[in-house]
Enzyme design. Sequence first.
Site, mmCIF file in Angstrom:
data_model
loop_
_atom_site.group_PDB
_atom_site.id
_atom_site.type_symbol
_atom_site.label_atom_id
_atom_site.label_comp_id
_atom_site.label_asym_id
_atom_site.label_seq_id
_atom_site.Cartn_x
_atom_site.Cartn_y
_atom_site.Cartn_z
ATOM 1 N N CYS A 23 1.010 -1.321 0.142
ATOM 2 C CA CYS A 23 0.273 -0.085 -0.308
ATOM 3 C C CYS A 23 0.783 1.159 -0.113
ATOM 4 O O CYS A 23 0.379 2.555 0.022
ATOM 5 C CB CYS A 23 -0.870 0.241 0.904
ATOM 6 N N HIS A 67 -11.066 11.057 -9.010
ATOM 7 C CA HIS A 67 -9.826 11.172 -10.615
ATOM 8 C C HIS A 67 -8.350 11.764 -9.712
ATOM 9 O O HIS A 67 -7.688 12.720 -10.318
ATOM 10 C CB HIS A 67 -10.608 11.228 -11.606
ATOM 11 N N GLU A 113 -13.369 -0.380 -0.353
ATOM 12 C CA GLU A 113 -11.927 0.042 -1.948
ATOM 13 C C GLU A 113 -12.169 -0.900 -3.231
ATOM 14 O O GLU A 113 -11.194 -0.868 -3.886
ATOM 15 C CB GLU A 113 -10.826 0.897 -0.462
HETATM 16 N N1 LIG Z 1 -8.398 -0.433 7.685
HETATM 17 C C1 LIG Z 1 -7.983 -0.207 6.707
HETATM 18 N N2 LIG Z 1 -6.634 -1.375 5.557
HETATM 19 C C2 LIG Z 1 -6.199 -1.076 4.343
HETATM 20 C C3 LIG Z 1 -6.428 0.398 3.837
HETATM 21 C C4 LIG Z 1 -7.695 1.321 4.648
HETATM 22 O O1 LIG Z 1 -8.258 2.353 4.022
HETATM 23 N N3 LIG Z 1 -8.055 0.743 5.811
HETATM 24 N N4 LIG Z 1 -6.133 -0.170 2.690
HETATM 25 C C5 LIG Z 1 -5.744 -0.935 1.744
HETATM 26 C C6 LIG Z 1 -5.010 -0.138 1.063
HETATM 27 O O2 LIG Z 1 -5.871 0.775 0.404
HETATM 28 C C7 LIG Z 1 -4.557 -1.525 -0.316
HETATM 29 O O3 LIG Z 1 -4.474 -1.050 -1.014
HETATM 30 C C8 LIG Z 1 -5.651 -2.261 -0.464
HETATM 31 O O4 LIG Z 1 -4.769 -3.695 0.361
HETATM 32 P P1 LIG Z 1 -5.466 -4.825 0.255
HETATM 33 O O5 LIG Z 1 -6.828 -5.513 1.075
HETATM 34 O O6 LIG Z 1 -4.302 -5.544 1.003
HETATM 35 O O7 LIG Z 1 -5.551 -4.707 -1.019
HETATM 36 P P2 LIG Z 1 -6.277 -6.030 -2.111
HETATM 37 O O8 LIG Z 1 -7.232 -5.389 -2.412
HETATM 38 O O9 LIG Z 1 -5.089 -6.457 -3.313
HETATM 39 O O10 LIG Z 1 -6.177 -7.857 -1.360
HETATM 40 P P3 LIG Z 1 -6.200 -8.843 -1.390
HETATM 41 O O11 LIG Z 1 -6.938 -9.791 0.196
HETATM 42 O O12 LIG Z 1 -4.063 -8.391 -0.106
HETATM 43 O O13 LIG Z 1 -5.773 -9.365 -2.674
HETATM 44 C C9 LIG Z 1 -4.969 -1.571 3.106
HETATM 45 N N5 LIG Z 1 -5.876 -1.952 3.905
HETATM 46 ZN ZN LIG Z 2 -5.552 1.339 -1.216
#
Ligand SMILES: Nc1nc2c(c(=O)[nH]1)N=C([C@H](O)[C@H](O)COP(=O)(O)OP(=O)(O)OP(=O)(O)O)CN2
Ligand SMILES: [Zn+2]
Length: 124
Positions: A23, A67, A113
Amino acid sequence: MFELKILTRFAAAHQLRMVGQKCENLHGHNWKVEVCVGGEHLNEAGVLMDFGDVKRHVADIIREIDHKFLNELEFFQRVEQPSSERIAVHIAQELQKRLDTPGVRVTRVSAWESDDACATYILP
Ligand SMILES: Nc1nc2c(c(=O)[nH]1)N=C([C@H](O)[C@H](O)COP(=O)(O)OP(=O)(O)OP(=O)(O)O)CN2
Ligand SMILES: [Zn+2]
């Protein structure tokens, strides 16, 4: 109590420190946002407030972050970083400022997200 919910989406980029290594790299999401407003009393039309008015206010807020590179925006420079939690807080606070229907307030905002990860801010 009655609660209305509207959905919207936006795309943006961010970088997060300390959440997980990947991240920290610049990356983006297509966020889905759920916004809820609530209140006790219906108006003479039998509605809490018009869905259209909620959508218009939320669209004005989303336009400012859609964006964009969120880390560069003023609000997210004042708080730690643009996590989904902070995005939900930002939308909730901005909408609360814009709501002018007596007895109606923002109750919760969720920022998805991805299809399986969501942060919700529940207003006290
Ligand atoms: N509590 C939070 N945890 C995380 C956030 C957040 O906003 N609040 N954000 C992120 C990152 O934005 C990251 O881009 C997302 O990470 P992650 O979910 O690990 O990535 P993936 O979508 O690829 O999911 P996988 O399950 O790892 O494949 C991280 N955490
Ligand atoms: Zn992210």
